[in-house]
Design a protein around this motif. Structure first.
Motif, PDB file in Angstrom:
ATOM      1  N   UNK A  43      31.743 -21.745  14.873  1.00 23.14           N
ATOM      2  CA  UNK A  43      30.717 -23.115  14.886  1.00 23.14           C
ATOM      3  C   UNK A  43      30.067 -22.699  13.556  1.00 23.14           C
ATOM      4  N   UNK A  44      29.447 -23.941  12.993  1.00 20.52           N
ATOM      5  CA  UNK A  44      28.822 -24.224  12.069  1.00 20.52           C
ATOM      6  C   UNK A  44      27.533 -25.010  12.112  1.00 20.52           C
ATOM      7  N   UNK A  45      26.343 -24.717  11.769  1.00 17.90           N
ATOM      8  CA  UNK A  45      25.157 -25.232  12.000  1.00 17.90           C
ATOM      9  C   UNK A  45      24.504 -25.587  10.624  1.00 17.90           C
ATOM     10  N   UNK A  46      24.129 -26.861  10.240  1.00 20.38           N
ATOM     11  CA  UNK A  46      23.448 -27.024   9.061  1.00 20.38           C
ATOM     12  C   UNK A  46      22.110 -27.687   9.566  1.00 20.38           C
ATOM     13  N   UNK A  47      20.885 -27.115   9.217  1.00 21.04           N
ATOM     14  CA  UNK A  47      19.585 -27.718   9.677  1.00 21.04           C
ATOM     15  C   UNK A  47      18.938 -27.634   8.594  1.00 21.04           C
ATOM     16  N   UNK A  48      18.816 -28.819   7.487  1.00 18.38           N
ATOM     17  CA  UNK A  48      18.044 -28.890   6.404  1.00 18.38           C
ATOM     18  C   UNK A  48      18.653 -28.001   5.360  1.00 18.38           C
ATOM     19  N   UNK A  49      17.803 -27.015   5.035  1.00 14.87           N
ATOM     20  CA  UNK A  49      18.335 -25.891   4.000  1.00 14.87           C
ATOM     21  C   UNK A  49      18.906 -24.810   4.520  1.00 14.87           C
ATOM     22  N   UNK A  50      18.833 -24.849   5.802  1.00 14.13           N
ATOM     23  CA  UNK A  50      19.559 -23.558   6.630  1.00 14.13           C
ATOM     24  C   UNK A  50      21.062 -23.825   7.001  1.00 14.13           C
ATOM     25  N   UNK A  51      21.903 -22.894   6.915  1.00 14.37           N
ATOM     26  CA  UNK A  51      23.167 -23.102   7.026  1.00 14.37           C
ATOM     27  C   UNK A  51      23.525 -21.601   7.805  1.00 14.37           C
ATOM     28  N   UNK A  52      24.220 -21.835   9.021  1.00 12.36           N
ATOM     29  CA  UNK A  52      24.637 -20.435   9.758  1.00 12.36           C
ATOM     30  C   UNK A  52      26.087 -20.837  10.327  1.00 12.36           C
ATOM     31  N   UNK A  53      26.884 -19.769  10.450  1.00 13.63           N
ATOM     32  CA  UNK A  53      28.313 -20.111  10.907  1.00 13.63           C
ATOM     33  C   UNK A  53      28.809 -18.787  11.420  1.00 13.63           C
ATOM     34  N   UNK A  54      29.721 -18.814  12.481  1.00 10.85           N
ATOM     35  CA  UNK A  54      30.225 -17.860  13.000  1.00 10.85           C
ATOM     36  C   UNK A  54      31.804 -17.760  12.896  1.00 10.85           C
ATOM     37  N   UNK A  55      32.484 -16.844  12.374  1.00  6.71           N
ATOM     38  CA  UNK A  55      33.905 -16.773  12.445  1.00  6.71           C
ATOM     39  C   UNK A  55      34.441 -15.596  13.295  1.00  6.71           C
ATOM     40  N   UNK A  56      35.502 -15.850  14.086  1.00  2.36           N
ATOM     41  CA  UNK A  56      36.310 -14.520  14.704  1.00  2.36           C
ATOM     42  C   UNK A  56      37.334 -14.178  14.038  1.00  2.36           C
ATOM     43  N   UNK A  57      37.035 -12.888  13.728  1.00  5.19           N
ATOM     44  CA  UNK A  57      38.321 -12.246  12.980  1.00  5.19           C
ATOM     45  C   UNK A  57      38.890 -11.222  13.764  1.00  5.19           C
ATOM     46  N   UNK A  58      40.151 -11.112  13.595  1.00  6.93           N
ATOM     47  CA  UNK A  58      40.911 -10.203  14.111  1.00  6.93           C
ATOM     48  C   UNK A  58      41.821  -9.135  12.949  1.00  6.93           C
ATOM     49  N   UNK A  59      41.268  -8.134  12.670  1.00 14.06           N
ATOM     50  CA  UNK A  59      41.868  -7.335  11.757  1.00 14.06           C
ATOM     51  C   UNK A  59      43.215  -6.693  12.272  1.00 14.06           C
ATOM     52  N   UNK A  60      44.190  -6.669  11.298  1.00  9.52           N
ATOM     53  CA  UNK A  60      45.465  -5.735  11.508  1.00  9.52           C
ATOM     54  C   UNK A  60      45.083  -4.299  11.980  1.00  9.52           C
ATOM     55  N   UNK A  61      45.447  -3.868  13.071  1.00 14.73           N
ATOM     56  CA  UNK A  61      45.064  -2.562  13.378  1.00 14.73           C
ATOM     57  C   UNK A  61      45.557  -1.599  12.435  1.00 14.73           C
ATOM     58  N   UNK A  62      44.795  -0.618  11.970  1.00 17.89           N
ATOM     59  CA  UNK A  62      44.918   0.537  11.103  1.00 17.89           C
ATOM     60  C   UNK A  62      45.554   1.728  11.921  1.00 17.89           C
ATOM     61  N   UNK A  63      45.216   1.613  13.248  1.00 20.79           N
ATOM     62  CA  UNK A  63      45.747   2.773  13.974  1.00 20.79           C
ATOM     63  C   UNK A  63      46.648   1.953  15.108  1.00 20.79           C
ATOM     64  N   UNK A  64      47.897   2.248  14.981  1.00 19.78           N
ATOM     65  CA  UNK A  64      48.852   1.425  16.158  1.00 19.78           C
ATOM     66  C   UNK A  64      48.683   2.257  17.497  1.00 19.78           C
ATOM     67  N   UNK A  65      48.435   3.600  17.726  1.00 21.89           N
ATOM     68  CA  UNK A  65      48.265   4.021  18.827  1.00 21.89           C
ATOM     69  C   UNK A  65      47.143   5.344  18.941  1.00 21.89           C
ATOM     70  N   UNK A  66      46.690   5.497  19.993  1.00 22.45           N
ATOM     71  CA  UNK A  66      45.674   6.571  20.384  1.00 22.45           C
ATOM     72  C   UNK A  66      46.332   7.289  21.258  1.00 22.45           C
ATOM     73  N   UNK A  67      46.851   8.507  21.083  1.00 21.86           N
ATOM     74  CA  UNK A  67      47.538   9.083  21.995  1.00 21.86           C
ATOM     75  C   UNK A  67      48.975   7.960  22.583  1.00 21.86           C
TER      76      UNK A  67
END
Length: 175
Positions: A43-67
């Motif tokens: 989402x992205x919200x602009x309210x006058x001089x204020x701007x806020x946004x949210x991004x969903x990010x999925x990094x590539x795993x640096x560790x493929x396995x834990x045990x």
């Protein structure tokens, strides 16, 4: 642990801030970053001089396995919540993990600040990354975990800076 990372871009501050807040930037990052498997604007919200946004990010795993257990990329997904203060030339952010076990143990927030350095822009990313709520016997490992997580985050942010530089060039009008 507290952290600070600097990048310099060949453009004036306002141009850099405009590009960082461009709604097309997340899709450009997704198409050009190797260390992120997905980036989506929530989402992205602009309210006058204020701007806020949210991004969903999925990094590539640096560790493929834990045990014996595989680490699915979705386990590392987080939502970046950002708000800009244009007058202060500052973007505040908070990264919120989606996976309940990660959310319980990881806190990350900070800011991007921008300043003119001879017609170019220096962007400073500073903040804090904390591994919290560990059982008593695991508390000594918290600092080690923070350094490992930051090392991966630093690689992501350096790649983002390179991709952002390309995005910034693509927005400049032809001379």
């Amino acid at each position: 642990m507290k952290f600070e990372l600097k990048h310099t871009f060949d453009a004036p501050v306002d141009q850099v801030i405009d590009a960082m807040t461009d709604p097309a930037f997340p899709e450009f990052m997704k198409a050009n970053m190797k260390l992120m498997s997905d980036i989506k604007s929530l989402d992205r919200k602009e309210d006058g001089a204020k701007l806020s946004w949210r991004l969903r990010c999925v990094p590539v795993p640096m560790i493929k396995k834990v045990g014996p257990k595989e680490v699915p990329p979705e386990a590392l997904a987080f939502v970046q919540e950002s708000t800009i203060d244009r007058a202060a030339k500052r973007i505040n952010f908070k990264n919120v993990a989606e996976h309940p076990k990660v959310l319980k143990h990881l806190e990350n927030s900070g800011s991007f600040t921008f300043r003119d350095v001879g017609g170019r822009t220096e962007r400073v990313i500073s903040g804090e990354l904390k591994v919290t709520n560990l059982p008593f016997l695991l508390k000594p490992l918290g600092g080690i975990a923070e350094r490992i997580i930051y090392s991966n985050a630093e690689s992501l942010l350096n790649e983002e800076a390179k991709v952002f530089g390309d995005f910034l060039k693509s927005r400049k009008p032809a001379a």
